[in-house]
Design an enzyme around this catalytic site. Structure first.
Site, mmCIF file in Angstrom:
data_model
loop_
_atom_site.group_PDB
_atom_site.id
_atom_site.type_symbol
_atom_site.label_atom_id
_atom_site.label_comp_id
_atom_site.label_asym_id
_atom_site.label_seq_id
_atom_site.Cartn_x
_atom_site.Cartn_y
_atom_site.Cartn_z
ATOM 1 N N TYR A 156 -135.471 -27.470 -62.080
ATOM 2 C CA TYR A 156 -135.317 -26.005 -62.119
ATOM 3 C C TYR A 156 -134.884 -25.474 -60.756
ATOM 4 O O TYR A 156 -133.976 -24.637 -60.656
ATOM 5 C CB TYR A 156 -136.648 -25.393 -62.552
ATOM 6 C CG TYR A 156 -136.654 -23.903 -62.736
ATOM 7 C CD1 TYR A 156 -136.028 -23.297 -63.824
ATOM 8 C CD2 TYR A 156 -137.325 -23.071 -61.837
ATOM 9 C CE1 TYR A 156 -136.065 -21.919 -63.998
ATOM 10 C CE2 TYR A 156 -137.368 -21.698 -62.009
ATOM 11 C CZ TYR A 156 -136.737 -21.126 -63.093
ATOM 12 O OH TYR A 156 -136.774 -19.756 -63.267
ATOM 13 N N LYS A 160 -131.438 -23.492 -59.859
ATOM 14 C CA LYS A 160 -131.477 -22.119 -59.348
ATOM 15 C C LYS A 160 -130.858 -22.016 -57.950
ATOM 16 O O LYS A 160 -130.203 -21.019 -57.629
ATOM 17 C CB LYS A 160 -132.913 -21.592 -59.361
ATOM 18 C CG LYS A 160 -133.474 -21.424 -60.779
ATOM 19 C CD LYS A 160 -132.674 -20.404 -61.572
ATOM 20 C CE LYS A 160 -133.205 -20.134 -62.965
ATOM 21 N NZ LYS A 160 -132.449 -19.109 -63.675
HETATM 22 P P1 NAP Z 1 -138.148 -16.363 -71.325
HETATM 23 O O1 NAP Z 1 -139.085 -15.228 -71.561
HETATM 24 O O2 NAP Z 1 -138.599 -17.754 -71.579
HETATM 25 O O3 NAP Z 1 -136.779 -16.060 -72.126
HETATM 26 C C1 NAP Z 1 -135.725 -16.957 -72.039
HETATM 27 C C2 NAP Z 1 -134.544 -16.393 -72.776
HETATM 28 O O4 NAP Z 1 -133.442 -17.320 -72.643
HETATM 29 C C3 NAP Z 1 -134.787 -16.231 -74.260
HETATM 30 O O5 NAP Z 1 -134.125 -15.077 -74.701
HETATM 31 C C4 NAP Z 1 -134.143 -17.478 -74.844
HETATM 32 O O6 NAP Z 1 -133.701 -17.321 -76.190
HETATM 33 C C5 NAP Z 1 -132.955 -17.635 -73.932
HETATM 34 N N1 NAP Z 1 -132.369 -18.976 -73.924
HETATM 35 C C6 NAP Z 1 -132.980 -20.153 -73.656
HETATM 36 N N2 NAP Z 1 -132.114 -21.162 -73.750
HETATM 37 C C7 NAP Z 1 -130.912 -20.618 -74.084
HETATM 38 C C8 NAP Z 1 -129.635 -21.144 -74.342
HETATM 39 N N3 NAP Z 1 -129.395 -22.467 -74.283
HETATM 40 N N4 NAP Z 1 -128.625 -20.301 -74.675
HETATM 41 C C9 NAP Z 1 -128.854 -18.966 -74.776
HETATM 42 N N5 NAP Z 1 -130.057 -18.404 -74.547
HETATM 43 C C10 NAP Z 1 -131.067 -19.220 -74.198
HETATM 44 O O7 NAP Z 1 -137.653 -16.391 -69.801
HETATM 45 P P2 NAP Z 1 -137.698 -15.265 -68.658
HETATM 46 O O8 NAP Z 1 -138.942 -15.465 -67.896
HETATM 47 O O9 NAP Z 1 -137.352 -13.946 -69.212
HETATM 48 O O10 NAP Z 1 -136.510 -15.802 -67.744
HETATM 49 C C11 NAP Z 1 -135.201 -15.249 -67.785
HETATM 50 C C12 NAP Z 1 -134.438 -15.771 -66.587
HETATM 51 O O11 NAP Z 1 -135.120 -15.387 -65.400
HETATM 52 C C13 NAP Z 1 -134.331 -17.290 -66.543
HETATM 53 O O12 NAP Z 1 -133.082 -17.669 -66.015
HETATM 54 C C14 NAP Z 1 -135.433 -17.676 -65.578
HETATM 55 O O13 NAP Z 1 -135.189 -18.899 -64.962
HETATM 56 C C15 NAP Z 1 -135.373 -16.522 -64.599
HETATM 57 N N6 NAP Z 1 -136.589 -16.309 -63.832
HETATM 58 C C16 NAP Z 1 -137.782 -16.055 -64.447
HETATM 59 C C17 NAP Z 1 -138.922 -15.860 -63.665
HETATM 60 C C18 NAP Z 1 -140.267 -15.569 -64.254
HETATM 61 O O14 NAP Z 1 -141.266 -15.568 -63.504
HETATM 62 N N7 NAP Z 1 -140.390 -15.301 -65.521
HETATM 63 C C19 NAP Z 1 -138.821 -15.937 -62.274
HETATM 64 C C20 NAP Z 1 -137.588 -16.196 -61.699
HETATM 65 C C21 NAP Z 1 -136.469 -16.374 -62.485
HETATM 66 P P3 NAP Z 1 -134.688 -17.624 -77.462
HETATM 67 O O15 NAP Z 1 -135.604 -16.431 -77.571
HETATM 68 O O16 NAP Z 1 -133.761 -17.745 -78.600
HETATM 69 O O17 NAP Z 1 -135.429 -18.875 -77.142
#
Ligand code: NAP
Length: 248
Positions: A156, A160
């Site tokens: 990851y 990133k």
């Molecule tokens: P999340 O709640 O797990 O949601 C992930 C989203 O990505 C869902 O809508 C999922 O769709 C979609 N997805 C997964 N694989 C995919 C694919 N192959 N093609 C298209 N869509 C896909 O994650 P989140 O926490 O909101 O994270 C969103 C982004 O922010 C990510 O890039 C993550 O790395 C980044 N981020 C998150 C955090 C954190 O603390 N949460 C911190 C830093 C960065 P489905 O619903 O269909 O599964």
């Protein structure tokens, strides 16, 4: 607020979490928002109906960002059918954590394919449309883990960190066509991705956050919307941290 009136925005992975908040924010400011998801159709439908209930507009497009051919095809169709693509938010991402010596090759591959190659796939397809338009806003969701590292997340954090380099290079390539490319680097945000952190680990992280809490998806969405706006027209190749001061 119709700030993004006549703008078409694609938010990858917008069925849940940060992507969902970004989709709602852009739609509330007048953009026509394409809600993309991988598996969770019901969640994508909920997002679209929330957009509609608030007077916004959009539609759902289901595709896997890691699938190069499908992405090319789907984004090409968006450009043709909707008359352009103005805002791309590369948000889709997953984790498959494990210590390096125990990490399976498939866990490395799937995270790099979705989290990093997905950004390349979508940006390449969108850039073709944006270059013709001589306008575009690309916002990539990186992560604090790509900047400071984290034990158990080499796949990851490599993906990133890769997004940050990708963002800077793409900004240099696309700037002459008035396309900006920026990254937002969130810290720990309350979503499904962080929901299952053990209590003791969560508390340890919170202790290190000057603002004393995890962020909300909306905290990130507001910054993404700013980078998509005219107010950010002279910002490109930048990484904006939204992490409560955890890593500066
Ligand atoms: P999340 O709640 O797990 O949601 C992930 C989203 O990505 C869902 O809508 C999922 O769709 C979609 N997805 C997964 N694989 C995919 C694919 N192959 N093609 C298209 N869509 C896909 O994650 P989140 O926490 O909101 O994270 C969103 C982004 O922010 C990510 O890039 C993550 O790395 C980044 N981020 C998150 C955090 C954190 O603390 N949460 C911190 C830093 C960065 P489905 O619903 O269909 O599964």
């Amino acid at each position: 607020m119709a700030e993004f009136k006549d703008k078409v925005a694609l938010v990858t992975g917008s069925s849940r979490g940060i992507g969902r908040a970004v989709a709602l924010e852009l739609a509330s400011r007048g953009a026509f928002v394409i809600v993309n998801y991988a598996q969770n159709e019901a969640a994508a439908r909920e997002v679209l109906s929330t957009i509609g209930n608030s007077g916004g507009k959009g539609e759902i497009r289901h595709f896997d960002v890691a699938n190069t051919t499908v992405v090319q095809d789907e984004i090409g169709k968006i450009g043709e059918q909707l008359g352009g693509l103005h805002i791309l938010v590369n948000n889709a991402g997953i984790t498959r954590d494990g210590l390096i010596v125990r990490m399976k090759e498939e866990d490395w591959d799937v995270v790099l394919s979705i989290d990093l190659k997905g950004v390349f796939n979508c940006t390449r397809a969108a850039a073709k449309i944006m270059m013709k338009q001589k306008y575009g806003r690309i916002i990539n969701i990186a992560s604090i883990i790509g900047e400071m590292g984290n034990a158990g997340q080499v796949n990851y954090s490599a993906a990133k960190a890769g997004i940050i380099g990708f963002t800077k290079s793409a900004a240099k390539e696309l700037g002459s066509r008035a396309i900006t490319v920026n990254a937002v680097s969130p810290g720990f945000i309350e979503t499904d991705m962080t929901r299952n952190l053990p209590e003791n680990i969560r508390n340890k992280y919170v202790e290190g956050i000057p603002l004393g809490r995890f962020g909300t998806p909306e905290n990130v969405a507001k910054v993404v919307a700013f980078l998509a706006s005219d107010d950010a027209s002279y910002i490109t190749g930048e990484v904006v941290r939204v992490n409560g001061g955890l890593y500066t």
